[in-house]
Design a protein around this motif. Sequence first.
Motif, PDB file in Angstrom:
ATOM      1  N   ALA A 178     -35.564  35.981  36.031  1.00 36.45           N
ATOM      2  CA  ALA A 178     -33.939  35.791  36.885  1.00 36.45           C
ATOM      3  C   ALA A 178     -33.450  37.551  36.639  1.00 36.45           C
ATOM      4  O   ALA A 178     -32.939  38.387  36.695  1.00 36.45           O
ATOM      5  N   GLN A 179     -32.824  36.956  35.318  1.00 36.36           N
ATOM      6  CA  GLN A 179     -32.216  37.882  34.013  1.00 36.36           C
ATOM      7  C   GLN A 179     -33.294  39.611  33.837  1.00 36.36           C
ATOM      8  O   GLN A 179     -33.014  40.460  33.701  1.00 36.36           O
ATOM      9  N   SER A 180     -34.675  38.937  33.533  1.00 33.01           N
ATOM     10  CA  SER A 180     -35.175  39.927  33.786  1.00 33.01           C
ATOM     11  C   SER A 180     -35.580  40.945  34.560  1.00 33.01           C
ATOM     12  O   SER A 180     -35.549  42.020  34.384  1.00 33.01           O
ATOM     13  N   ILE A 181     -35.755  40.570  35.781  1.00 34.02           N
ATOM     14  CA  ILE A 181     -35.635  41.101  36.954  1.00 34.02           C
ATOM     15  C   ILE A 181     -34.486  42.597  36.734  1.00 34.02           C
ATOM     16  O   ILE A 181     -34.235  43.336  36.903  1.00 34.02           O
ATOM     17  N   GLY A 182     -33.628  41.288  37.096  1.00 33.82           N
ATOM     18  CA  GLY A 182     -32.086  42.178  36.990  1.00 33.82           C
ATOM     19  C   GLY A 182     -32.188  43.310  36.050  1.00 33.82           C
ATOM     20  O   GLY A 182     -31.326  44.702  36.160  1.00 33.82           O
ATOM     21  N   SER A 183     -32.222  42.773  34.575  1.00 31.69           N
ATOM     22  CA  SER A 183     -32.363  44.149  33.837  1.00 31.69           C
ATOM     23  C   SER A 183     -33.286  45.401  34.159  1.00 31.69           C
ATOM     24  O   SER A 183     -32.592  46.086  33.337  1.00 31.69           O
ATOM     25  N   SER A 184     -33.652  44.948  34.754  1.00 34.77           N
ATOM     26  CA  SER A 184     -34.977  46.023  34.945  1.00 34.77           C
ATOM     27  C   SER A 184     -34.931  46.561  36.190  1.00 34.77           C
ATOM     28  O   SER A 184     -35.440  47.995  36.024  1.00 34.77           O
ATOM     29  N   THR A 185     -34.410  46.262  36.446  1.00 35.63           N
ATOM     30  CA  THR A 185     -33.582  46.495  38.466  1.00 35.63           C
ATOM     31  C   THR A 185     -31.997  47.056  37.763  1.00 35.63           C
ATOM     32  O   THR A 185     -32.001  47.817  39.398  1.00 35.63           O
ATOM     33  N   PHE A 186     -31.899  46.751  37.472  1.00 33.27           N
ATOM     34  CA  PHE A 186     -30.273  46.582  37.367  1.00 33.27           C
ATOM     35  C   PHE A 186     -29.653  46.375  38.890  1.00 33.27           C
ATOM     36  O   PHE A 186     -28.314  46.132  39.119  1.00 33.27           O
ATOM     37  N   ARG A 187     -30.512  44.951  39.347  1.00 30.29           N
ATOM     38  CA  ARG A 187     -29.835  44.535  40.478  1.00 30.29           C
ATOM     39  C   ARG A 187     -30.010  42.950  39.802  1.00 30.29           C
ATOM     40  O   ARG A 187     -30.921  42.357  39.592  1.00 30.29           O
ATOM     41  N   TYR A 188     -28.375  42.523  39.965  1.00 32.94           N
ATOM     42  CA  TYR A 188     -28.440  40.773  39.791  1.00 32.94           C
ATOM     43  C   TYR A 188     -27.876  39.802  40.376  1.00 32.94           C
ATOM     44  O   TYR A 188     -28.779  39.127  40.513  1.00 32.94           O
ATOM     45  N   LEU A 189     -27.697  40.321  41.756  1.00 29.36           N
ATOM     46  CA  LEU A 189     -27.426  39.107  42.248  1.00 29.36           C
ATOM     47  C   LEU A 189     -27.967  38.732  43.100  1.00 29.36           C
ATOM     48  O   LEU A 189     -27.769  37.209  42.843  1.00 29.36           O
ATOM     49  N   GLU A 190     -29.375  39.784  43.479  1.00 31.66           N
ATOM     50  CA  GLU A 190     -29.781  38.703  44.518  1.00 31.66           C
ATOM     51  C   GLU A 190     -31.426  37.394  43.628  1.00 31.66           C
ATOM     52  O   GLU A 190     -31.257  36.347  43.208  1.00 31.66           O
ATOM     53  N   PRO A 191     -31.388  37.845  42.367  1.00 31.08           N
ATOM     54  CA  PRO A 191     -31.926  37.414  41.817  1.00 31.08           C
ATOM     55  C   PRO A 191     -31.777  36.091  40.948  1.00 31.08           C
ATOM     56  O   PRO A 191     -31.640  34.495  41.340  1.00 31.08           O
ATOM     57  N   ILE A 192     -30.239  35.814  40.726  1.00 34.28           N
ATOM     58  CA  ILE A 192     -29.342  34.665  40.425  1.00 34.28           C
ATOM     59  C   ILE A 192     -28.800  34.341  41.216  1.00 34.28           C
ATOM     60  O   ILE A 192     -28.447  33.122  41.419  1.00 34.28           O
ATOM     61  N   THR A 193     -28.485  34.544  42.681  1.00 38.98           N
ATOM     62  CA  THR A 193     -28.320  33.740  43.708  1.00 38.98           C
ATOM     63  C   THR A 193     -29.325  33.339  43.978  1.00 38.98           C
ATOM     64  O   THR A 193     -29.073  31.617  44.478  1.00 38.98           O
ATOM     65  N   LEU A 194     -30.050  33.554  43.991  1.00 45.30           N
ATOM     66  CA  LEU A 194     -31.857  32.675  44.648  1.00 45.30           C
ATOM     67  C   LEU A 194     -32.434  31.192  43.715  1.00 45.30           C
ATOM     68  O   LEU A 194     -32.050  30.625  43.840  1.00 45.30           O
ATOM     69  N   VAL A 195     -31.977  32.212  42.058  1.00 47.91           N
ATOM     70  CA  VAL A 195     -32.225  30.936  41.335  1.00 47.91           C
ATOM     71  C   VAL A 195     -31.123  29.745  41.317  1.00 47.91           C
ATOM     72  O   VAL A 195     -31.335  28.405  41.484  1.00 47.91           O
ATOM     73  N   GLY A 196     -29.785  29.912  41.633  1.00 49.74           N
ATOM     74  CA  GLY A 196     -28.341  29.283  42.066  1.00 49.74           C
ATOM     75  C   GLY A 196     -29.023  28.215  42.930  1.00 49.74           C
ATOM     76  O   GLY A 196     -28.874  26.662  43.048  1.00 49.74           O
ATOM     77  N   LEU A 197     -29.249  28.743  44.063  1.00 51.17           N
ATOM     78  CA  LEU A 197     -29.905  28.135  45.356  1.00 51.17           C
ATOM     79  C   LEU A 197     -31.211  27.109  45.168  1.00 51.17           C
ATOM     80  O   LEU A 197     -31.327  26.203  45.662  1.00 51.17           O
ATOM     81  N   PHE A 198     -31.771  27.744  44.492  1.00 52.44           N
ATOM     82  CA  PHE A 198     -32.700  26.638  43.839  1.00 52.44           C
ATOM     83  C   PHE A 198     -32.657  25.850  43.100  1.00 52.44           C
ATOM     84  O   PHE A 198     -33.199  24.287  44.217  1.00 52.44           O
ATOM     85  N   PHE A 199     -31.688  25.690  42.187  1.00 53.39           N
ATOM     86  CA  PHE A 199     -31.575  24.823  41.825  1.00 53.39           C
ATOM     87  C   PHE A 199     -30.600  23.446  42.748  1.00 53.39           C
ATOM     88  O   PHE A 199     -31.003  22.434  42.793  1.00 53.39           O
ATOM     89  N   LEU A 200     -30.110  24.373  43.467  1.00 58.47           N
ATOM     90  CA  LEU A 200     -29.447  23.667  44.719  1.00 58.47           C
ATOM     91  C   LEU A 200     -30.463  22.785  45.907  1.00 58.47           C
ATOM     92  O   LEU A 200     -29.863  21.785  45.780  1.00 58.47           O
ATOM     93  N   LEU A 201     -31.259  23.390  46.301  1.00 57.89           N
ATOM     94  CA  LEU A 201     -32.036  22.464  46.929  1.00 57.89           C
ATOM     95  C   LEU A 201     -32.557  21.759  46.415  1.00 57.89           C
ATOM     96  O   LEU A 201     -33.151  20.684  46.855  1.00 57.89           O
ATOM     97  N   MET A 202     -33.271  21.501  45.147  1.00 53.86           N
ATOM     98  CA  MET A 202     -33.459  20.968  44.486  1.00 53.86           C
ATOM     99  C   MET A 202     -32.995  19.761  44.492  1.00 53.86           C
ATOM    100  O   MET A 202     -33.454  18.082  44.583  1.00 53.86           O
ATOM    101  N   SER A 203     -31.622  19.300  44.054  1.00 58.19           N
ATOM    102  CA  SER A 203     -31.210  18.505  42.601  1.00 58.19           C
ATOM    103  C   SER A 203     -29.934  17.785  44.085  1.00 58.19           C
ATOM    104  O   SER A 203     -30.094  16.618  43.890  1.00 58.19           O
ATOM    105  N   TYR A 204     -30.293  18.135  45.253  1.00 53.70           N
ATOM    106  CA  TYR A 204     -29.062  17.651  46.073  1.00 53.70           C
ATOM    107  C   TYR A 204     -29.650  16.705  47.129  1.00 53.70           C
ATOM    108  O   TYR A 204     -29.436  15.475  46.442  1.00 53.70           O
ATOM    109  N   PRO A 205     -31.156  16.833  47.384  1.00 55.38           N
ATOM    110  CA  PRO A 205     -32.050  16.147  47.385  1.00 55.38           C
ATOM    111  C   PRO A 205     -32.056  14.627  46.819  1.00 55.38           C
ATOM    112  O   PRO A 205     -32.388  13.654  47.056  1.00 55.38           O
ATOM    113  N   ALA A 206     -32.590  15.098  45.345  1.00 56.04           N
ATOM    114  CA  ALA A 206     -32.457  14.592  44.918  1.00 56.04           C
ATOM    115  C   ALA A 206     -31.081  13.167  44.252  1.00 56.04           C
ATOM    116  O   ALA A 206     -31.207  12.087  44.248  1.00 56.04           O
TER     117      ALA A 206
END
Lengths: 222, 276
Positions: A178-206
């Motif tokens: 996500a960070q390398s996507i951000g640094s090459s596109t100058f957009r961090y919002l979407e990649p970092i948010t998605l990563v956060g969401l992904f961790f939430l989606l995995m951790s909570y049901p677990a």
Amino acid sequence: MSVWDWEFTFADVLPQLLQVIHVTIGATIGAFAFALVGGLILALGRRSQKKWISWPTYGFIEFVRTTPPLVQLYFIFFVFPDLFGVALPAIVAGILGLGIHYSTYLSEVYRAGIESVPQGQWEAATALNFSPVQKWKSIILPQAIRPVVPVMGNYLIVLFKETPLLAAISVGELLGTAQSIGSSTFRYLEPITLVGLFFLLMSYPASLMIKRLELRLDLNRK
Amino acid sequence: MVETQDANALTAYNIQDKDPIVKYREIKKAFGDTEVLKGIDFDLYPGERVAIIGPSGSGKTTMARLLMTLEKPTSGTIEVDGRYLWHKEVKGQLVPADEKHLHEVRGDIGMVFQHFNLFPHMTILKNCTEAPVKALGLSKKEAEERAKEMLDKVGMLEKAKDYPASLSGGQQQRVAIARALVMRPKVMLFDEPTSALDPETVGEVLQVIKDIAKQGDMAMMLITHEMSFAHEVADRICFFDEGIIQEQGPPSQVFTQPKTERLQEFLKRFHMNGSS
Ligand SMILES: Nc1ncnc2c1ncn2[C@@H]1O[C@H](COP(=O)(O)OP(=O)(O)OP(=O)(O)O)[C@@H](O)[C@H]1O
Ligand SMILES: [Mg+2]
């Protein structure tokens, strides 16, 4: 610049992240499997009657537990090659580093579980002439592990959430990607948010599953 | 020598014609500075039923635990069926036993505990088959046959599929007895098998032990505070106090004509003194 770019999200970010999800999950499973075995070995080593086993084990546990996992990862990834002449692939070094670190946590969990087995169980096992190995396998460990499975599950989730550390030793896991996507596109919002969401989606049901497991494993339930 | 022929005794033949199955010789046991056993010499004969009585803290449990290898003697020797328990003979010398040696000799001994100590993570049947399979090397089928036979004997066969937590104390103790019997020990130790039970269930457990005592030729060492039970079941009564055997003999003698003052005092509490 719009606040959230859906097209960017679905066309660029998501596909790239999906490609590395297996790295994050694989590292988690690998490190945890390592820690389950390593933790048990450390716990047994610490209990050993032989001081030349129990003392170094204790020292090792305390040392690893009280130093940051990132330092340990750097050590294994950057210093090992200098010392031993072998460079480990980043993912192997990562699994090893997190695995060792979590072994020391799990050794404490095993220890608590083992200590919760009443003295009478050991004595009954001796009276029935189980060999030491059989005693551990049939009588002690099944009872020791049962009550600590939920705690172990929680460590699994904590470990999972710590896998972004691996980015620091160039493992292409989720956050690093996500960070390398951000640094090459100058957009961090979407990649970092998605990563956060992904961790939430995995951790909570677990964590919900662990709760249910806790109830199922209770031996006093009639 | 101890006289064991007794009108009350369940065993008809003269027990002491055989060699002892268990011999304690000058056994001492200290925990830290406190000496709990102060020199025990004790023989148990094959098939003999000995009841151990005595005040709390006198060392009865410790004596049994030494034989079950749960505690190690400070000095002295124990022999089981002609082999040293805590020692190995190497070139005529006695050296401390290792786990392998203990494992071999311990197979002749079984024990029933005050608090049953069933394995809570196993069904009743598994409680009774795990050790025969793992420690004796029986096949699962053989072990289950033996286990079912013993569970039937103690009246617990219907509960074979249940877990210990669902049983009453008396039922758990009956299972514990079956579990120990499945191993077919030559000597069985009972350490106050009914003292953790509700009064209602004491009878059923004592009955099971009496039944076992009547059958078979297993030697039994019964630590108990149930004097009438001891009187009924035992060939010999051993009175323990202050870490030594103060007096022993057949129940008729020990209960009706206690020789030592200590025993007279002790029996008064149970209204079993000869004068009563
Ligand atoms: N592991 C131990 N560590 C220290 N002291 C012990 C230990 N086990 C037993 N003792 C002590 O040894 C003495 C004898 O204990 P033991 O349990 O053999 O007595 P007992 O005759 O079985 O008594 P009771 O009728 O109460 O069961 C007691 O004073 C007890 O406190
Ligand atoms: Mg006792």
